[in-house]
Design a protein around this motif. Structure first.
Motif, PDB file in Angstrom:
ATOM      1  N   UNK A 210      10.022  18.971  -3.137  1.00 31.45           N
ATOM      2  CA  UNK A 210       9.610  19.781  -3.835  1.00 31.45           C
ATOM      3  C   UNK A 210       9.234  19.111  -5.088  1.00 31.45           C
ATOM      4  N   UNK A 211       9.265  17.644  -5.388  1.00 35.79           N
ATOM      5  CA  UNK A 211       8.643  17.692  -6.659  1.00 35.79           C
ATOM      6  C   UNK A 211       8.495  16.378  -6.690  1.00 35.79           C
ATOM      7  N   UNK A 212       6.715  15.333  -7.073  1.00 36.12           N
ATOM      8  CA  UNK A 212       6.784  14.226  -6.694  1.00 36.12           C
ATOM      9  C   UNK A 212       6.337  13.898  -8.603  1.00 36.12           C
ATOM     10  N   UNK A 213       7.060  12.478  -9.127  1.00 35.10           N
ATOM     11  CA  UNK A 213       6.032  12.605 -10.727  1.00 35.10           C
ATOM     12  C   UNK A 213       6.235  11.105 -10.673  1.00 35.10           C
ATOM     13  N   UNK A 214       4.827  10.096 -11.324  1.00 32.63           N
ATOM     14  CA  UNK A 214       5.197   9.433 -12.099  1.00 32.63           C
ATOM     15  C   UNK A 214       5.256   9.198 -13.247  1.00 32.63           C
ATOM     16  N   UNK A 215       5.541   7.915 -13.789  1.00 32.69           N
ATOM     17  CA  UNK A 215       5.087   7.768 -15.064  1.00 32.69           C
ATOM     18  C   UNK A 215       5.084   9.101 -15.761  1.00 32.69           C
ATOM     19  N   UNK A 216       5.804   9.729 -15.654  1.00 30.73           N
ATOM     20  CA  UNK A 216       6.218  11.205 -16.453  1.00 30.73           C
ATOM     21  C   UNK A 216       5.251  12.325 -15.680  1.00 30.73           C
ATOM     22  N   UNK A 217       4.057  12.310 -14.947  1.00 30.95           N
ATOM     23  CA  UNK A 217       3.397  13.263 -14.155  1.00 30.95           C
ATOM     24  C   UNK A 217       3.402  13.697 -13.448  1.00 30.95           C
ATOM     25  N   UNK A 218       4.342  14.518 -13.061  1.00 33.00           N
ATOM     26  CA  UNK A 218       4.927  15.251 -12.198  1.00 33.00           C
ATOM     27  C   UNK A 218       4.063  16.221 -11.023  1.00 33.00           C
ATOM     28  N   UNK A 219       4.172  17.032  -9.812  1.00 34.74           N
ATOM     29  CA  UNK A 219       3.372  17.764  -9.406  1.00 34.74           C
ATOM     30  C   UNK A 219       4.316  17.883  -8.258  1.00 34.74           C
ATOM     31  N   UNK A 220       4.356  19.999  -8.103  1.00 37.37           N
ATOM     32  CA  UNK A 220       4.713  20.935  -7.874  1.00 37.37           C
ATOM     33  C   UNK A 220       4.624  20.510  -6.072  1.00 37.37           C
ATOM     34  N   UNK A 221       5.231  20.218  -5.338  1.00 35.21           N
ATOM     35  CA  UNK A 221       4.319  20.713  -3.702  1.00 35.21           C
ATOM     36  C   UNK A 221       5.097  22.249  -3.127  1.00 35.21           C
ATOM     37  N   UNK A 222       3.445  22.978  -4.048  1.00 37.83           N
ATOM     38  CA  UNK A 222       3.567  24.603  -3.471  1.00 37.83           C
ATOM     39  C   UNK A 222       2.806  24.359  -2.664  1.00 37.83           C
ATOM     40  N   UNK A 223       2.246  26.391  -2.752  1.00 39.49           N
ATOM     41  CA  UNK A 223       2.048  26.601  -1.929  1.00 39.49           C
ATOM     42  C   UNK A 223       0.425  26.463  -2.155  1.00 39.49           C
ATOM     43  N   UNK A 224      -1.005  26.056  -3.385  1.00 39.57           N
ATOM     44  CA  UNK A 224      -1.637  25.035  -3.749  1.00 39.57           C
ATOM     45  C   UNK A 224      -2.069  23.630  -3.100  1.00 39.57           C
ATOM     46  N   UNK A 225      -0.737  23.275  -2.770  1.00 30.63           N
ATOM     47  CA  UNK A 225      -0.502  22.239  -2.552  1.00 30.63           C
ATOM     48  C   UNK A 225      -1.639  21.758  -0.904  1.00 30.63           C
ATOM     49  N   UNK A 226      -2.071  20.854  -0.443  1.00 30.27           N
ATOM     50  CA  UNK A 226      -2.956  20.451   0.235  1.00 30.27           C
ATOM     51  C   UNK A 226      -1.911  20.610   1.418  1.00 30.27           C
ATOM     52  N   UNK A 227      -1.825  21.654   2.498  1.00 32.61           N
ATOM     53  CA  UNK A 227      -1.108  21.682   3.514  1.00 32.61           C
ATOM     54  C   UNK A 227      -1.760  20.540   4.457  1.00 32.61           C
ATOM     55  N   UNK A 228      -2.276  20.185   4.504  1.00 26.10           N
ATOM     56  CA  UNK A 228      -2.874  18.799   5.197  1.00 26.10           C
ATOM     57  C   UNK A 228      -1.998  17.877   5.363  1.00 26.10           C
ATOM     58  N   UNK A 229      -1.384  17.791   4.084  1.00 26.91           N
ATOM     59  CA  UNK A 229      -0.911  16.223   4.125  1.00 26.91           C
ATOM     60  C   UNK A 229       1.250  16.533   4.604  1.00 26.91           C
ATOM     61  N   UNK A 230       1.334  17.763   4.155  1.00 26.50           N
ATOM     62  CA  UNK A 230       2.703  18.614   4.518  1.00 26.50           C
ATOM     63  C   UNK A 230       3.341  17.692   5.695  1.00 26.50           C
ATOM     64  N   UNK A 231       3.978  17.325   5.177  1.00 25.25           N
ATOM     65  CA  UNK A 231       5.236  16.498   6.920  1.00 25.25           C
ATOM     66  C   UNK A 231       3.924  15.038   7.713  1.00 25.25           C
ATOM     67  N   UNK A 232       3.135  14.686   6.617  1.00 32.00           N
ATOM     68  CA  UNK A 232       2.624  13.346   7.074  1.00 32.00           C
ATOM     69  C   UNK A 232       2.401  12.345   6.459  1.00 32.00           C
ATOM     70  N   UNK A 233       2.631  10.746   6.617  1.00 34.93           N
ATOM     71  CA  UNK A 233       2.786   9.983   5.954  1.00 34.93           C
ATOM     72  C   UNK A 233       1.378   9.634   5.049  1.00 34.93           C
ATOM     73  N   UNK A 234       2.433   9.562   3.404  1.00 30.48           N
ATOM     74  CA  UNK A 234       1.262  10.201   2.262  1.00 30.48           C
ATOM     75  C   UNK A 234       1.907   8.709   1.403  1.00 30.48           C
ATOM     76  N   UNK A 235       0.871   8.090   0.371  1.00 33.23           N
ATOM     77  CA  UNK A 235       1.132   7.630  -0.321  1.00 33.23           C
ATOM     78  C   UNK A 235       0.538   8.024  -1.927  1.00 33.23           C
TER      79      UNK A 235
END
Length: 252
Positions: A210-235
């Motif tokens: 739903x959401x990822x954050x590092x040191x206060x910088x966050x990113x929602x995993x929404x419709x605008x996110x790169x769909x090629x990375x969904x359900x994949x192994x990611x760093x």
């Protein structure tokens, strides 16, 4: 005869750690702030609902309308527990009932450089220098969770990495001062570098968060996110105050 009530054990004072959402004010314009808050909460849905909030007013030169701002935050289910401010802005915040707080995370990413040390004065070498013991830094062991985390559950790894072997369900939240490793579907919120560690990373074998954050910088995993990375192994890494997502096979 009435004996005096024993109140010695009525309560106990204990130290506690609290995860708080820091809202950095870049403007004192009330209309702009209200619009930004409404937009952010619309984007995030219920992810930030009822999260404790600290207002960071160290970047503005004029105090906002604290009363109206607090009312708008409360209407958006963002309870304010304190403020970071200085000078007259802090005075006005106190008058509005806000409590000054200090966070371990720096208020901004810039750091004041230290003065260069003075040139050392040469000293005569002793005939037999004393051997000094080598200091080994004491590191906290990683917190390892071997189970599924369900909605409403929150895990915090203080001063260490967090390793989850299992699924992190939607509505669950995992937090670590260091790195986060999830060996299983990551569907909830993951917050690494919670105390400002910009070198922290998030590793997952199945990104669907739903959401990822590092040191206060966050990113929602929404419709605008790169769909090629969904359900994949990611760093996930932090670079130039923005989260970078790297498919794990790119490191091979």
């Amino acid at each position: 005869m009435t004996s005096k009530a024993n109140t010695t054990n009525a309560l106990i004072f204990k130290s506690a750690s609290l995860f708080a959402l820091r809202i950095v004010l870049n403007s004192s314009d009330l209309a702009a702030l209200k619009e930004a808050i409404t937009r952010k909460m619309t984007e995030a849905g219920s992810l930030f609902k009822d999260e404790a909030v600290v207002l960071d007013a160290t970047r503005i030169n004029e105090a906002p309308d604290w009363s109206a701002l607090l009312s708008h935050l409360q209407a958006n289910h963002l309870p304010v527990i304190g403020v970071m401010a200085e000078g007259s802005i802090l005075d006005s915040a106190r008058q509005a009932g806000l409590v000054p707080v200090t966070l371990s995370t720096p208020s901004n990413a810039e750091r004041v450089p230290h003065e260069p040390p003075a040139a050392p004065i040469p000293q005569p070498k002793p005939e037999k220098p004393e051997a000094k013991p080598v200091e080994t830094p004491q590191l906290e062991p990683s917190l390892v969770i071997k189970r599924q985390l369900r909605s409403g559950q929150r895990i915090y790894a203080r001063n260490s990495d967090l390793i989850v072997i299992g699924a992190v369900g939607r509505g669950a939240e995992i937090i670590a001062d260091g790195n986060i490793h999830v060996y299983g579907p990551l569907r909830g919120k993951a917050i690494a570098g919670a105390r400002g560690n910009t070198q922290a990373r998030i590793f997952t074998t199945h990104l669907d968060a739903e959401l990822l954050a590092i040191a206060g910088i966050y990113r929602l995993i929404d419709a605008d996110f790169n769909q090629n990375l969904i359900k994949q192994a990611v760093i996930v890494e932090l670079e130039n105050e923005s989260l970078t997502f790297i498919a794990n096979n790119e490191h091979n």
